[in-house]
Write a protein that holds these residues in place. Structure first.
Motif, short mmCIF file in Angstrom:
data_model
loop_
_atom_site.label_atom_id
_atom_site.label_comp_id
_atom_site.label_asym_id
_atom_site.label_seq_id
_atom_site.Cartn_x
_atom_site.Cartn_y
_atom_site.Cartn_z
N SER A 30 1.72 -16.07 -28.55
CA SER A 30 3.12 -16.36 -28.22
C SER A 30 4.06 -16.21 -29.40
O SER A 30 5.26 -16.51 -29.29
CB SER A 30 3.24 -17.78 -27.64
OG SER A 30 2.47 -17.91 -26.47
N ASP A 31 3.54 -15.74 -30.52
CA ASP A 31 4.41 -15.55 -31.69
C ASP A 31 5.41 -14.43 -31.43
O ASP A 31 5.04 -13.37 -30.90
CB ASP A 31 3.58 -15.20 -32.93
CG ASP A 31 2.84 -16.40 -33.49
OD1 ASP A 31 3.05 -17.51 -32.97
OD2 ASP A 31 2.04 -16.22 -34.43
N LYS B 116 11.89 -15.66 -26.36
CA LYS B 116 11.63 -14.86 -27.56
C LYS B 116 10.84 -13.60 -27.21
O LYS B 116 9.95 -13.64 -26.35
CB LYS B 116 10.86 -15.69 -28.59
CG LYS B 116 11.63 -16.91 -29.09
CD LYS B 116 10.80 -17.71 -30.07
CE LYS B 116 11.57 -18.94 -30.56
NZ LYS B 116 10.76 -19.76 -31.51
N PRO C 279 -1.28 -12.72 -35.81
CA PRO C 279 -0.23 -13.32 -34.97
C PRO C 279 -0.81 -14.03 -33.76
O PRO C 279 -1.79 -13.56 -33.17
CB PRO C 279 0.62 -12.11 -34.55
CG PRO C 279 0.33 -11.05 -35.56
CD PRO C 279 -1.10 -11.27 -35.96
N GLY C 280 -0.22 -15.13 -33.38
CA GLY C 280 -0.62 -15.83 -32.17
C GLY C 280 -0.12 -15.11 -30.93
O GLY C 280 0.82 -14.30 -31.01
N VAL D 56 7.98 -10.95 -27.28
CA VAL D 56 6.58 -11.00 -27.70
C VAL D 56 5.90 -9.63 -27.65
O VAL D 56 4.86 -9.42 -28.29
CB VAL D 56 5.77 -12.02 -26.86
CG1 VAL D 56 6.19 -13.45 -27.21
CG2 VAL D 56 5.94 -11.76 -25.37
#
Length: 346
Positions: free
Chosen positions: A208-209, A337, A205-206, A339
């Protein structure tokens, strides 16, 4: 005058006689006898020759392996397999009364029987390792081919590539000193991440995902034992993605250390929202956090804005009714979102 000449002749003759009576020392006798066969990364016995019945000691790190030479001076010392590129010391001793007296020693390099390639990462532009001395290495990686000759003593080689290894699978063709093809080997970069103690090659996962808060909370509510499916970055723990369920509704998900700063003393804790995240939190009076609300913009959660630090005092009471620990749930939002999520008894 004649007396002086006679005296000089007598002195000269005396010097010649003195020199001729001195014992001769041959070059062969001065050289101590110790021959060691080549040692490879597949070798389990160090063999060679020294003087008869001498004791032979093979020293590898802090370990010493011993054997006595035969009547003809041949010896064989059992050792565990070693890694190409390392070395060992062979020492010999002669018997002097009840003791062994040091005689001579020799340092021996561990050679690769064929080829030994060092582990390399996806970002590496170098392929390093050991082959038989003077063997030729022909590396093909990412559509490019490189040729290198192994060193003449230890067989070391280092091939610099124009492009980082990445996820590509490379091939190494090995040729002997006469140019004859030996074998082909496949190589691939080792993952920079691990999961459950094993290399992880899946999607990471990134930073900021978004995370699935509802799904993670359901797992927290249903998990009774410790389960750690975190994706750990080998070289920097701050780049590790947390996915931990500890039981009793406790655990963490996301890049926690990237977005959440924590410190404490014996009475209070301080929480800092970092790197553009807004933290929503709720505290509880029970250490069992199963089936408790999820903090967020849509409920009555407390807020820590990005860059702010807030002091939070414990509310959880122990068996004697003393306030001692902090039961808290935190969800961090970035760009609207979620995180990170932390559900802990601290």
């Amino acid at each position: 005058m004649n007396k002086l000449i006679k005296k000089a002749a007598i002195i000269a003759m005396s010097g010649v006689l003195t020199f001729s009576m001195m014992p001769s020392i041959s070059a062969k006798a001065a050289k101590k006898k110790l021959f060691v066969n080549k040692v490879y990364d597949t070798t389990t016995q160090v063999k060679g020759k020294t003087k008869k019945k001498y004791q032979v000691r093979v020293i590898i790190g802090k370990q010493t392996y011993k054997a006595n030479a035969s009547k003809t001076g041949n010896f064989s010392v059992k050792i565990p397999k070693q890694t190409a590129g390392e070395s060992l010391i062979v020492k010999t001793y002669r018997k002097s009364g009840r003791r062994w007296k040091y005689y001579t020693k020799k340092k021996v390099s561990i050679l690769a029987k064929t080829i030994s390639v060092k582990k390399f990462s996806k970002t590496s532009k170098y392929i390093k390792g050991y082959a038989r001395p003077k063997y030729k290495i022909k590396l093909t990686m990412n559509g490019k081919t490189y040729t290198k000759k192994a060193g003449s003593k230890t067989g070391y080689f280092a091939v610099k590539m124009k492009k980082a290894a990445g996820n590509a699978t490379g091939t190494i063709k090995l040729y002997d000193t006469k140019g004859k093809y030996v074998k082909t080997y496949k190589i691939q970069a080792e993952s920079d991440y691990t999961q459950n103690g094993k290399p992880y090659n899946g999607k990471v996962p990134g930073l900021s995902d978004p995370i699935n808060v509802e799904d993670f909370n359901n797992r927290l509510n249903s998990t009774n034992t410790f389960k750690d499916n975190s994706i750990y970055y080998r070289y920097d723990i701050t780049k590790s993605f947390s996915d931990v369920c500890s039981g009793y509704g406790r655990g963490s998900c996301g890049y926690i250390s990237t977005y959440l700063g924590r410190s404490n003393n014996e009475e209070s804790m301080w929480f800092t929202a970092k790197n553009g995240v807004t933290l929503y939190y709720m505290t509880f009076e029970s250490g069992d956090l199963r089936n408790t609300p999820i903090p967020g913009p849509s409920n009555k959660a407390e807020i820590i804005k990005s860059g702010e630090t807030v002091q939070i005092d414990p509310k959880f009471k122990d068996a004697e009714g003393h306030i001692s620990r902090l039961a808290i749930k935190i969800v961090g939002y970035k760009n609207g979102k979620p995180v990170i999520m932390v559900s802990e008894l601290l």
